[in-house]
Every structure is written in C-alpha cells, then in structure tokens.
Design an enzyme around this catalytic site. Structure first.
Site, PDB file in Angstrom:
ATOM      1  N   LYS A  61       0.864  -1.188   0.000  1.00 11.90           N
ATOM      2  CA  LYS A  61       0.000   0.000   0.000  1.00 11.90           C
ATOM      3  C   LYS A  61       0.890   1.224   0.000  1.00 11.90           C
ATOM      4  CE  LYS A  61      -4.493   0.891   0.391  1.00 11.90           C
ATOM      5  NZ  LYS A  61      -5.576  -0.014  -0.047  1.00 11.90           N
ATOM      6  N   GLY A 100     -19.878   7.111   3.626  1.00 13.18           N
ATOM      7  CA  GLY A 100     -18.894   7.308   2.554  1.00 13.18           C
ATOM      8  C   GLY A 100     -19.561   7.038   1.223  1.00 13.18           C
ATOM      9  N   GLY A 104     -18.083   7.441  -2.038  1.00 10.98           N
ATOM     10  CA  GLY A 104     -17.083   7.529  -3.100  1.00 10.98           C
ATOM     11  C   GLY A 104     -17.207   6.313  -3.998  1.00 10.98           C
ATOM     12  N   ASN A 105     -16.089   5.834  -4.494  1.00  9.64           N
ATOM     13  CA  ASN A 105     -16.134   4.697  -5.423  1.00  9.64           C
ATOM     14  C   ASN A 105     -16.819   3.484  -4.790  1.00  9.64           C
ATOM     15  OD1 ASN A 105     -14.770   2.006  -6.192  1.00  9.64           O
ATOM     16  ND2 ASN A 105     -14.590   3.251  -8.033  1.00  9.64           N
ATOM     17  N   ALA A 106     -16.318   3.054  -3.631  1.00 11.77           N
ATOM     18  CA  ALA A 106     -16.851   1.838  -3.011  1.00 11.77           C
ATOM     19  C   ALA A 106     -18.310   2.037  -2.584  1.00 11.77           C
ATOM     20  CB  ALA A 106     -15.989   1.442  -1.817  1.00 11.77           C
ATOM     21  N   GLY A 107     -18.593   3.156  -1.902  1.00 16.83           N
ATOM     22  CA  GLY A 107     -19.934   3.399  -1.366  1.00 16.83           C
ATOM     23  C   GLY A 107     -20.974   3.579  -2.456  1.00 16.83           C
ATOM     24  N   TYR A 108     -20.644   4.387  -3.473  1.00 19.10           N
ATOM     25  CA  TYR A 108     -21.622   4.639  -4.541  1.00 19.10           C
ATOM     26  C   TYR A 108     -21.947   3.348  -5.304  1.00 19.10           C
ATOM     27  CZ  TYR A 108     -23.283   5.400  -9.221  1.00 19.10           C
ATOM     28  OH  TYR A 108     -23.995   5.257 -10.391  1.00 19.10           O
TER      29      TYR A 108
HETATM   30  P1  NAD Z   1     -13.161   7.574  -2.437  1.00 22.02           P
HETATM   31  O1  NAD Z   1     -12.155   8.627  -2.284  1.00 22.02           O
HETATM   32  O2  NAD Z   1     -13.736   7.320  -3.789  1.00 22.02           O
HETATM   33  O3  NAD Z   1     -14.404   7.847  -1.447  1.00 22.02           O
HETATM   34  C1  NAD Z   1     -14.267   8.062  -0.071  1.00 22.02           C
HETATM   35  C2  NAD Z   1     -15.581   8.624   0.440  1.00 22.02           C
HETATM   36  O4  NAD Z   1     -15.556   8.680   1.859  1.00 22.02           O
HETATM   37  C3  NAD Z   1     -15.894  10.045  -0.058  1.00 22.02           C
HETATM   38  O5  NAD Z   1     -17.268  10.139  -0.382  1.00 22.02           O
HETATM   39  C4  NAD Z   1     -15.594  10.898   1.184  1.00 22.02           C
HETATM   40  O6  NAD Z   1     -16.322  12.103   1.187  1.00 22.02           O
HETATM   41  C5  NAD Z   1     -16.039   9.955   2.264  1.00 22.02           C
HETATM   42  N1  NAD Z   1     -15.536  10.286   3.591  1.00 22.02           N
HETATM   43  C6  NAD Z   1     -14.291  10.649   3.964  1.00 22.02           C
HETATM   44  N2  NAD Z   1     -14.249  10.876   5.296  1.00 22.02           N
HETATM   45  C7  NAD Z   1     -15.509  10.657   5.749  1.00 22.02           C
HETATM   46  C8  NAD Z   1     -16.125  10.726   7.015  1.00 22.02           C
HETATM   47  N3  NAD Z   1     -15.433  11.079   8.092  1.00 22.02           N
HETATM   48  N4  NAD Z   1     -17.427  10.412   7.108  1.00 22.02           N
HETATM   49  C9  NAD Z   1     -18.149  10.057   6.023  1.00 22.02           C
HETATM   50  N5  NAD Z   1     -17.613   9.962   4.799  1.00 22.02           N
HETATM   51  C10 NAD Z   1     -16.326  10.263   4.676  1.00 22.02           C
HETATM   52  O7  NAD Z   1     -12.523   6.250  -1.832  1.00 22.02           O
HETATM   53  P2  NAD Z   1     -12.912   4.731  -2.104  1.00 22.02           P
HETATM   54  O8  NAD Z   1     -12.025   4.215  -3.168  1.00 22.02           O
HETATM   55  O9  NAD Z   1     -14.384   4.609  -2.226  1.00 22.02           O
HETATM   56  O10 NAD Z   1     -12.421   4.078  -0.738  1.00 22.02           O
HETATM   57  C11 NAD Z   1     -13.223   4.096   0.440  1.00 22.02           C
HETATM   58  C12 NAD Z   1     -12.758   2.993   1.362  1.00 22.02           C
HETATM   59  O11 NAD Z   1     -12.855   1.748   0.669  1.00 22.02           O
HETATM   60  C13 NAD Z   1     -11.284   3.099   1.790  1.00 22.02           C
HETATM   61  O12 NAD Z   1     -11.139   2.570   3.094  1.00 22.02           O
HETATM   62  C14 NAD Z   1     -10.574   2.213   0.800  1.00 22.02           C
HETATM   63  O13 NAD Z   1      -9.335   1.753   1.293  1.00 22.02           O
HETATM   64  C15 NAD Z   1     -11.596   1.100   0.683  1.00 22.02           C
HETATM   65  N6  NAD Z   1     -11.443   0.294  -0.527  1.00 22.02           N
HETATM   66  C16 NAD Z   1     -11.562   0.840  -1.764  1.00 22.02           C
HETATM   67  C17 NAD Z   1     -11.376   0.030  -2.866  1.00 22.02           C
HETATM   68  C18 NAD Z   1     -11.525   0.560  -4.277  1.00 22.02           C
HETATM   69  O14 NAD Z   1     -11.415  -0.245  -5.221  1.00 22.02           O
HETATM   70  N7  NAD Z   1     -11.819   1.834  -4.481  1.00 22.02           N
HETATM   71  C19 NAD Z   1     -11.083  -1.334  -2.718  1.00 22.02           C
HETATM   72  C20 NAD Z   1     -11.004  -1.866  -1.429  1.00 22.02           C
HETATM   73  C21 NAD Z   1     -11.185  -1.032  -0.338  1.00 22.02           C
END
Ligand code: NAD
Length: 442
Positions: A110, A229, A231-235
């Site tokens: 990472k 959250g 972002g990518n994962a949540g949406y």
């Molecule tokens: P991202 O940057 O696309 O989205 C992150 C989201 O979290 C944003 O909407 C942001 O506004 C929100 N956020 C940040 N702080 C916050 C808080 N205190 N309260 C509420 N929301 C908050 O990131 P992502 O890629 O979606 O990653 C999110 C999590 O998922 C991370 O822990 C990441 O390590 C994990 N993850 C992501 C992937 C991937 O493929 N993208 C894969 C495995 C794990």
C-alpha cells in the site's frame, strides 16, 4: 484507540492464538507471525512539485511492501492528508490477508501521499502523480509490486503513472517490462478491465447476498441499508444494491449525512454530489454522522476510512450486519462490543476484496493481451467471492469464532504455509531490520 498498525497487529495476534494449534509441530510458526508484524520494505521520501503560483510544494510519500510470500506485492495508492507511516503499514498488512483470503497470487502492499488533492489544480495533481511514479519506478513491476487506485485516486492518475513509469523504463531497460500490467485500475482505453470501477461495491453486494442466502435471510426484503462514505466503493455498492431492490435509507460523505426512509436513488444522489460537492445538498433529512452509524437498519456499510466504529460508538450500533467496504473501519475494541451485541461483522478482507479481485483479472488480461467480456468478469468475481465466503464460514463454524477471526485464520494459514515452504525465516527477519535501519535516509 491505537494506531491503525497497532490495531492490525492485535487482529493478527488474536487470530494467531487460534491458529497455533494447527502448527503444534512447527517451531517456526511464531517466528513467521513475528515477521508478519512489520512490512518487508517501507519506502518513504519527500516529493516536490512546482505549484501554479510559482511556489514549491513538498509532500511526504510512502510505499509499504508488507509480504510477498504468495506473489508480488499488491495494493492501492491513497492521496489523503492523514496518510502516514503507521497507516500505510496497516493497509499493506490488510492487503496481504485480503489477497490470501480470496486466493489470488499476490502479497500485500500500500502507498500514499500526505496531501489534500482537492486543494491542487489538475496540473499540480498530474505533477505529483508523476513524481510518485518516478519515486516508485525501480521498486514496482508486474512481478514485483502492482499499485492501483485507493482513496482520492482514480484511473486518470493511474494513466499518468503508467506514462511516467514508461519514461523511466525507456531509459533504464527499453522494451523489457510489461508496462500496463504494472498498474491496475487503469482507464478502459489504456489497458483497464471491464467492471474494475464498480468491482469493490459489486463485490460487497455479492458477499452480502451470499451471506443472506447461506443464512436463509434472503426473503426478509427489502433489506434496509445505511452507507458511510459515498465515493467509489460506497456509490457502486449503493447502485448495485438499489438495483436488487434493497433500500438505501442513508448515505454520507465527509461533509455530512442524509436520511430518507422510503429510500434514496443512488444515481440521483450522485448527480447532486457531482454538481454541488456533497450528498448533503440532496433533498432529504439531514442527520449527523453519529446518527447514521446508529440507525436501526439491517446493514451498515462503512465505506470511508479506518477506525470509524470504535469503543466510543460501538454500543450505539443497531444494525444487524456490518459490511466493511472500507479497510479497517471497525477497531478491535469495537469488534468485541459488537460480538457481545450479536452484530455480524463481514470483514474487510472479504467484503471489499472485489476490487483487488478484478485488479487481478486486469493484470491477467494485460499479461495475456486478451481482454475479457463484462459478463465473464462478473461471473468469475462472484464465483471467487462465494468460494472465499464459504471458506471463511466453514472456518467460523469449525472454530466457533467470529467472521473476522475466521477470515484471518484462512488467510494467515495460506500466507504462513507459503513462508514455511520457502524457508529462510530467520534470514528474512534480518532483512527487514536492515531495511528499517535504512529508512531515515531512504
Ligand atoms: P473515495 O475517495 O472514492 O471515497 C471516499 C468517500 O468517503 C468520499 O465520499 C468521502 O467524502 C467519504 N468520507 C471521507 N471521510 C468521511 C467521514 N469522516 N465520514 C463520512 N464519509 C467520509 O474512496 P474509495 O475508493 O471509495 O475508498 C473508500 C474505502 O474503501 C477506503 O477505506 C478504501 O481503502 C476502501 N477500498 C476501496 C477500494 C476501491 O477499489 N476503491 C477497494 C477496497 C477497499
């Protein structure tokens, strides 16, 4: 509350205590556990860019390469103000377990930069991404370490990094490296894979569906879900869940949370977030972050950052299931409280493994030079996650333990078996110590 790395070590030690009976005849078991507490390599440096106003920007950057007994290091790159050494160490360890959990031939890595990318112009962001790729160029490669996007990084950033990496390779060793297979999460038109963007969220849906099916809970629909959250994962989790008829009653981002009992349409929320900067401008009831976490829902999906559910707020959780889309969102203290309350925590190393699984598919396609169709990707993803879930669930039943420890037992056993088969554990420990001593000058 400990650091993320301290939490990761506690999780590993709790699982090791249960795993040791499988290694009664193996004197090096605890040596392997000891070695796994720290990354094999930790690279750190300061990156400099020329800002638009003519000043020089300086940013701390890291890459932690935790363990490569099962294959090259694999893991994302995070751009966030909180990125620091302890965080990347924890995240790289979790990647080792995740890749082993879903049985793909990688170890864990990472990286990240301590920066708020929202404060940078596009030109500054590109410079910083290129500087990071140049710093990593001799430390990564398709058989060494394969980075991908994580928080605040995306396929455009991967494209810049591929290009910068190519510049390095064209002078260092022209034509000798598979440039595209060195990064995953690339744009589709630059060697990316169908389905990669949505893979983490879709994988979360598959894991949850398999959990519901395995426990005879599929008919209790509509499943009510709250997501922290967006972002990518949540949406993507929200979107694929909504398409199944599950009801998304609350979502949040870093600026706040919203609630609507009849359910939110994730695409409508996304379009408001894209135009206004936050989900809070969507016409729905405003609630606090604490209220979102304590909603009486079937499923709470933390999809933001680590340590969001901790000893201070775990008692307020009313969800029956926590689906960990983020990495490390539940601390070890919170795990104990939730276990006593009867909450099922589907752990990150399984629940969000869809992303790295499709990254693996992308890497295979790049090496084969043969792109797969979307339907092939999703079918293989579902099969891989179902298999991983069954391995975890069988272990949970066999050891009468919670899902996280069961997942760790499956994953750690695979990693430790590989380390023991290779041998040389004493030697590896000394290697790590040497690298650690080198750090301040790295
Ligand atoms: P991202 O940057 O696309 O989205 C992150 C989201 O979290 C944003 O909407 C942001 O506004 C929100 N956020 C940040 N702080 C916050 C808080 N205190 N309260 C509420 N929301 C908050 O990131 P992502 O890629 O979606 O990653 C999110 C999590 O998922 C991370 O822990 C990441 O390590 C994990 N993850 C992501 C992937 C991937 O493929 N993208 C894969 C495995 C794990």
């Amino acid at each position: 509350m400990g650091t993320a790395h301290e939490n990761a070590i506690i999780q590993m030690e709790l699982a090791a205590a249960l795993l040791q009976e499988e290694y009664e005849q193996e004197p090096l078991f605890w040596q392997a556990v000891e070695n796994l507490k720290n990354p094999m390599h930790l690279h750190a440096t300061d990156l400099f860019i020329e800002c638009d106003d003519g000043s020089i920007g300086r940013f701390r950057a890291y890459r932690s390469q935790h363990n490569n007994a099962r294959g090259p290091f694999k893991g994302g790159i995070r751009f966030h103000p909180q990125v620091e050494e302890e965080e990347v160490k924890a995240l790289s360890m979790w990647m080792t377990w995740k890749c082993a959990m879903v049985n793909i031939p990688y170890g864990g890595g990472k990286g990240g930069i301590a920066v708020d990318p929202k404060l940078l112009s596009t030109a500054e962001l590109e410079q910083l991404s290129r500087a990071y790729a140049a710093f990593l160029a001799d430390k990564i490669g398709p058989w060494k370490d394969i980075p991908a996007p994580d928080v605040n990084t995306n396929c455009q950033i991967m494209a810049w990094m591929v290009d910068e990496y190519q510049r390095y390779y064209s002078t260092a060793s022209p034509g000798s490296e598979n440039l595209l297979a060195t990064f995953t999460g690339k744009p589709l038109r630059l060697g990316g894979s169908e389905g990669r963007e949505e893979a983490t969220g879709l994988g979360g849906v598959y894991v949850l569906q398999h959990f519901l099916d395995s426990n005879g809970l599929s008919n209790t629909e509509p499943i009510r879900v709250a997501i922290q959250g967006f972002g990518n994962a949540g949406y993507w989790f929200a979107r694929r869940a909504y398409e199944r008829g599950w009801r998304i009653v609350a979502v949040s981002d870093s600026r706040g949370a919203i609630y609507k009992e009849e359910g939110l349409n994730p695409d409508a929320v996304l379009s408001v977030k894209q135009t206004s900067g936050s989900v809070i401008h969507f016409p729905a009831q405003r609630i606090t972050e604490a209220e979102l976490l304590s909603l009486d829902v079937d499923v709470l999906a933390p999809a933001a950052l680590q340590s969001m559910i901790h000893a201070g707020n775990a008692k307020t959780i009313r969800a029956q299931v926590i689906l960990e889309l983020a990495n490390g969102p539940v601390t070890p203290e919170a795990d104990q409280i939730l276990w006593k309350k009867g909450v099922t925590v589907l752990p990150d190393i399984l629940a969000n493994a869809g992303g790295v699984a499709v990254s693996y598919f992308e890497w295979v396609q790049n090496i084969q030079g043969y792109p797969w169709e979307y339907a092939v990707i999703t079918a293989r993803l579902q099969a891989l996650l179902n298999q991983a879930f069954d391995a975890m669930w069988n272990m949970k039943e066999r050891k009468h333990t919670d899902c996280r420890k069961a997942a760790y037992l499956v994953a750690m056993k695979r990693v430790i078996d590989a380390m023991l088969l290779r041998g040389g554990l004493e030697h590896e420990r000394h290697l790590y110590q040497d690298h650690h001593r080198l750090l301040p000058h790295d």
